[in-house]
Design a protein around this motif. Structure first.
Motif, mmCIF file in Angstrom:
data_model
loop_
_atom_site.group_PDB
_atom_site.id
_atom_site.type_symbol
_atom_site.label_atom_id
_atom_site.label_comp_id
_atom_site.label_asym_id
_atom_site.label_seq_id
_atom_site.Cartn_x
_atom_site.Cartn_y
_atom_site.Cartn_z
ATOM 1 N N UNK A 46 0.788 -1.238 0.000
ATOM 2 C CA UNK A 46 0.000 0.000 0.000
ATOM 3 C C UNK A 46 0.818 1.286 0.000
ATOM 4 N N UNK A 47 2.136 1.185 0.088
ATOM 5 C CA UNK A 47 2.963 2.379 0.236
ATOM 6 C C UNK A 47 3.415 2.904 -1.134
ATOM 7 N N UNK A 48 3.197 4.195 -1.345
ATOM 8 C CA UNK A 48 3.570 4.842 -2.607
ATOM 9 C C UNK A 48 5.016 5.310 -2.582
ATOM 10 N N UNK A 64 4.144 12.734 -6.960
ATOM 11 C CA UNK A 64 3.479 11.538 -7.471
ATOM 12 C C UNK A 64 2.560 11.816 -8.663
ATOM 13 N N UNK A 108 -4.286 -0.972 4.002
ATOM 14 C CA UNK A 108 -3.942 -1.620 2.727
ATOM 15 C C UNK A 108 -4.914 -1.203 1.631
ATOM 16 N N UNK A 110 -6.689 1.727 1.654
ATOM 17 C CA UNK A 110 -6.394 3.133 1.350
ATOM 18 C C UNK A 110 -5.213 3.202 0.383
ATOM 19 N N UNK A 111 -4.247 2.329 0.590
ATOM 20 C CA UNK A 111 -3.073 2.308 -0.278
ATOM 21 C C UNK A 111 -3.387 1.839 -1.694
ATOM 22 N N UNK A 114 -4.589 5.057 -3.096
ATOM 23 C CA UNK A 114 -3.462 5.990 -3.255
ATOM 24 C C UNK A 114 -2.621 5.637 -4.487
ATOM 25 N N UNK A 117 -5.613 4.874 -8.185
ATOM 26 C CA UNK A 117 -6.359 6.028 -8.734
ATOM 27 C C UNK A 117 -5.325 7.016 -9.277
ATOM 28 N N UNK A 172 -12.962 11.297 -2.223
ATOM 29 C CA UNK A 172 -12.203 10.248 -2.892
ATOM 30 C C UNK A 172 -12.967 9.792 -4.146
ATOM 31 N N UNK B 8 5.074 11.433 7.472
ATOM 32 C CA UNK B 8 5.357 10.730 6.215
ATOM 33 C C UNK B 8 5.153 11.650 5.015
ATOM 34 N N UNK B 46 2.467 -0.997 7.125
ATOM 35 C CA UNK B 46 1.147 -0.528 7.565
ATOM 36 C C UNK B 46 0.071 -1.613 7.616
ATOM 37 N N UNK B 47 0.396 -2.832 7.200
ATOM 38 C CA UNK B 47 -0.632 -3.874 7.087
ATOM 39 C C UNK B 47 -0.707 -4.695 8.374
ATOM 40 N N UNK B 101 -4.160 12.933 1.206
ATOM 41 C CA UNK B 101 -4.281 12.154 -0.043
ATOM 42 C C UNK B 101 -5.678 11.572 -0.110
ATOM 43 N N UNK B 102 -6.381 11.883 -1.165
ATOM 44 C CA UNK B 102 -7.754 11.399 -1.322
ATOM 45 C C UNK B 102 -8.541 11.646 -0.042
ATOM 46 N N UNK B 103 -8.359 12.850 0.513
ATOM 47 C CA UNK B 103 -9.123 13.331 1.669
ATOM 48 C C UNK B 103 -8.873 12.543 2.954
ATOM 49 N N UNK B 107 -1.750 5.902 3.129
ATOM 50 C CA UNK B 107 -1.937 4.541 3.662
ATOM 51 C C UNK B 107 -0.976 4.207 4.793
ATOM 52 N N UNK B 108 0.297 4.559 4.639
ATOM 53 C CA UNK B 108 1.280 4.129 5.634
ATOM 54 C C UNK B 108 0.975 4.745 6.996
#
Lengths: 224, 224
Positions: A46-48, A64, A108, A110-111, A114, A117, A172, B8, B46-47, B101-103, B107-108
């Protein structure tokens, strides 16, 4: 319809898993095509970061959205994102199936948003309005809560479920162009007996059978 | 005060990083103790799952809150969580520094909350009211947006920033027992010139200098 269900729960025998199976069975029986992104099965990261891309727009400064716009033009998305982007492009309806954790999606999921999308156009376009890749699509949240429905009252400590889901619905999904359907909220399934859980799954099944005819929640337009 | 900043951003030269450095400098100069959890530096996972624990309450069915209550009694948290739990126990004020991010939280950071805001007591206690481990603590969001302040108007497509932050403020922080301070929102720093960015950091510094005297946002009580 082509329907993508993005699913996560850490326990395979959870009520969320039963809701996923119900949705897959009912929607397939209705003649829809169903794909599932089980984020546990995918061991989705999930991490960007720069690993989202195989291309680089700016090696000095990582922004990003700029990297996404560049990657969209140069086929530069990492494989794990590209697979999910293709599923998203394919679907007419996106369903998120998850347990509400701390009043939001688990990390996970939300990621997944992130990272998947993504911007589709040049950096100078106003995302998402000009690009609006998901404008023709619909989306719906299907979730469980740990607490009872009585926790979500107007004027109560958490406000209504509509207040809790507002950033996901508006900030979102609608922001990304989706038509948003009313959520399906299964309150506190852990406190239901077997009969109650079956009845709740049947209620979800009835809802799903009429989904194609449902109107979206009327939100103010994001773009003119 | 002991202050923990959870931070982050994927770009080390970001405005978020500048806000973190400003906070660390200003708060230390005020005589506070500051610790930072830089989630990139920690390569924080984060998971959630069984890897959150070294103990097992129920090998047949994974219910995170039950495993947390069990782990709290048997010193059974995984090392990465335990380190963050200790920082959280130590702090009087928790600051989250992140890009919206996306309101929501990236994720992390959401995963830091999912994994570190743990149940402390037996499974039959009503978390968080009986346990309320964070009741004596304060929390504040410090965030940046990609869009302009004008996007966040009452009646507008996204509603107000207060609407957007509602689930984090009420359904995460207040629910966990925190006294919540007003957020500091840096709108669209990417569109500011150098002077504008410096002025915004100075505004943040002034806010931070008065933080100890600030009253919390008056929310309805979660518990009686």
């Amino acid at each position: 319809m082509n329907i993508l269900i993005v699913y996560w729960h850490p326990e395979p025998a959870s009520f969320n898993a039963a809701m996923l199976r119900t949705a897959s069975r009912v929607l397939t029986a209705q003649g829809h095509e169903v794909q599932i992104s089980d984020l546990n099965e995918l061991t989705f990261n999930p991490v960007s970061g720069r690993h989202n891309f195989t291309t680089t727009a700016n090696p000095e400064y990582f922004k990003q959205q700029d990297e996404e716009a560049h990657a969209a033009r140069h086929d530069g998305f990492a494989e794990d994102i590209d697979i999910e982007r293709q599923k998203l492009a394919w679907c007419h309806l996106l369903i998120f199936q998850f347990p509400l954790w701390w009043s939001g999606m688990p990390a996970i999921m939300k990621g997944w948003v992130d990272r998947v999308f993504t911007c589709q156009h040049d950096d100078d376009t106003q995302y998402p309005c000009d690009a609006a890749p998901f404008r023709e699509k619909r989306a719906m949240l299907s979730l469980t809560t740990g607490g009872p429905e009585s926790l979500y009252l107007a004027g109560g400590p958490l406000g209504t479920m509509s207040d809790i889901l507002h950033p996901i619905h508006r900030g979102m999904l609608a922001l990304a162009g989706f038509q948003v359907l009313a959520p399906f909220v299964a309150y506190q399934p852990a406190c239901l007996c077997e009969h109650g859980r079956i009845a709740l799954l049947e209620q979800y099944a009835r809802r799903l059978r009429g989904l194609e005819q449902e109107a979206a929640i009327p939100f103010p337009a994001i773009c003119d």
